[in-house]
Scaffold this active site. Structure first.
Site, PDB file in Angstrom:
ATOM      1  N   ASP A 191     -34.477 -61.219 -43.927  1.00 22.37           N
ATOM      2  CA  ASP A 191     -34.105 -60.307 -45.015  1.00 22.37           C
ATOM      3  C   ASP A 191     -32.599 -60.407 -45.218  1.00 22.37           C
ATOM      4  OD1 ASP A 191     -33.744 -58.311 -46.856  1.00 22.37           O
ATOM      5  OD2 ASP A 191     -34.535 -56.693 -45.595  1.00 22.37           O
ATOM      6  N   GLU A 218     -36.672 -61.894 -47.733  1.00 25.30           N
ATOM      7  CA  GLU A 218     -36.523 -60.799 -48.686  1.00 25.30           C
ATOM      8  C   GLU A 218     -35.164 -60.867 -49.385  1.00 25.30           C
ATOM      9  OE1 GLU A 218     -37.488 -56.852 -47.235  1.00 25.30           O
ATOM     10  OE2 GLU A 218     -38.606 -57.736 -45.557  1.00 25.30           O
ATOM     11  N   ASP A 243     -37.290 -57.302 -53.038  1.00 25.75           N
ATOM     12  CA  ASP A 243     -37.168 -55.981 -52.429  1.00 25.75           C
ATOM     13  C   ASP A 243     -36.323 -55.094 -53.325  1.00 25.75           C
ATOM     14  OD1 ASP A 243     -36.956 -53.735 -50.881  1.00 25.75           O
ATOM     15  OD2 ASP A 243     -35.996 -54.692 -49.177  1.00 25.75           O
ATOM     16  N   LYS A 267     -41.433 -49.838 -51.241  1.00 24.19           N
ATOM     17  CA  LYS A 267     -40.932 -48.716 -50.442  1.00 24.19           C
ATOM     18  C   LYS A 267     -41.062 -47.463 -51.293  1.00 24.19           C
ATOM     19  CE  LYS A 267     -37.485 -51.529 -47.976  1.00 24.19           C
ATOM     20  NZ  LYS A 267     -36.028 -51.791 -47.795  1.00 24.19           N
TER      21      LYS A 267
END
Length: 368
Positions: A191, A218, A243, A267
């Site tokens: 990430d 990510e 993301d 998220k």
């Protein structure tokens, strides 16, 4: 239908075992906000948000203030009308997805309790798949990151996620050291948190990382460069996961139209809650997108809601639910359970069946 009788906001501050470092900066401690909603028929729902100033532009203080605006427009409303509550919050203020997610979560908790089902049933899911969380190595020296990765592998976590996003040379040295410590077979994910500047530089890094067997990466470039994601994804030897560039359903629809990448990270603090997260899920299912459900620095309260969401779709392949394991103490009672080897156990009790311990709630405000 039950009407919203009162709404309480509580600051929830928990120390971390050690600072958690990403390319956007270090996190020294957990500064979350818990929302408690009571209905006139005696139901109580809980939600939580973990504001992240460099990602969703919110802080604990802004959430505390904006939450009071939401309380003014939601008190007295039908608690079962979640779509209407979400629309009402959107009409009050643009963005602020973190605090909106806490209210949304509490309302979903109440509705699932009213129907006497666990949240995943309300979302159309079933407790029929194994949920496993990865464990994240935050940014540090290659030696420190390799030692952390080895410890997590020895603890049984099925996959290791590595925070990167600095220079090519340093990030490659980090992954090389980690592979040297854990071997070549253990699943490894990365990430960059937007850290590699632009698509051309990101491609150089991704090509240099390819020999180390990376499952996906990510958000390699700044989120405002989303128009370059399709070109980067087509050229990258490592699959790209959106993301920060994939917040709510509108972002997801745009990325799908652009054929930007094949994977999204959902998220609740980015979507604005479960209601809009489900819209992202449905778009991803229709578009053949593979999904991960993750979070910010939520406790087991917020991660319990995320785990219920993860049971709602077969398109959700990855879970990134490790942040509660970084706390010095657990401020939550009930909710998901962390079993051996990264396994997440979800309760079949109605709603979320999770709430903060009273000792961890401070600086409260209540609208009655």
């Amino acid at each position: 239908m039950p009407a919203i009788r009162s709404i309480a906001l509580h600051r929830m501050l928990v120390p971390l075992i050690e600072p958690f470092v990403i390319s956007l900066g270090p996190i020294e401690a957990v500064q979350n906000l818990a929302v408690c909603i009571h209905t006139d028929d005696g139901l109580e729902g809980w939600g939580e948000c973990s504001p992240y100033m460099t990602i969703n532009g919110e802080s604990l203080d802004t959430c505390f203030v904006v939450g009071q605006y939401f309380a003014q427009v939601l008190r007295g409303r039908d608690a079962s009308d979640i779509a209407g509550a979400v629309a009402a919050m959107d009409a009050v203020i643009y963005g602020n997805t973190s605090i909106k997610s806490a209210f949304d979560m509490a309302l979903h908790d109440i509705e699932a309790q009213r129907l006497k089902v666990p949240l995943y049933v309300l979302l159309g899911g079933a407790n029929n798949k194994r949920l496993e969380t990865d464990m994240t190595v935050s940014i540090g020296t290659p030696e420190k990151m390799a030692a952390d990765a080895l410890r997590f592998v020895q603890q049984g976590f099925p996959a290791i996620k590595v925070k990167l996003g600095q220079t090519l040379e340093l990030d490659v040295a980090r992954i090389r050291a980690i592979r040297g410590a854990i071997g070549n077979e253990h699943p490894l994910r990365t990430d960059a948190n937007q850290g590699w500047g632009n698509a051309d530089y990101a491609l150089q890094v991704l090509q240099a990382l390819a020999p180390f067997g990376i499952e996906h990466c990510e958000e390699p470039i700044p989120r405002w460069q989303f128009l370059d994601l399709a070109r980067l994804s087509a050229a990258s030897p490592i699959p790209i996961m959106a993301d920060e560039s994939c917040g709510d359903e509108h972002d997801a629809a745009r990325l799908i139209r652009l054929n930007a990448c094949g994977e999204f990270n959902i998220k609740l603090g980015k979507t604005g809650g479960v209601h809009k997260a489900l819209k992202v899920v449905r778009l991803a299912e229709a578009g053949g997108i593979t999904l991960q459900v993750g979070g910010f620095m939520e406790s087991r309260l917020g991660m319990t809601a995320a785990a219920h969401l993860a049971l709602a779709s077969d398109a959700i392949h990855y879970c990134d639910f490790d942040t509660p394991l970084m706390f010095t103490e657990d401020p939550i009672e009930g909710g998901i359970r962390y079993a051996a080897n990264g396994v997440i156990e979800v309760s079949d009790a109605p709603g979320l069946a999770a709430r903060p311990k009273a000792a961890w709630l401070t600086g409260s405000w209540t609208a009655t």
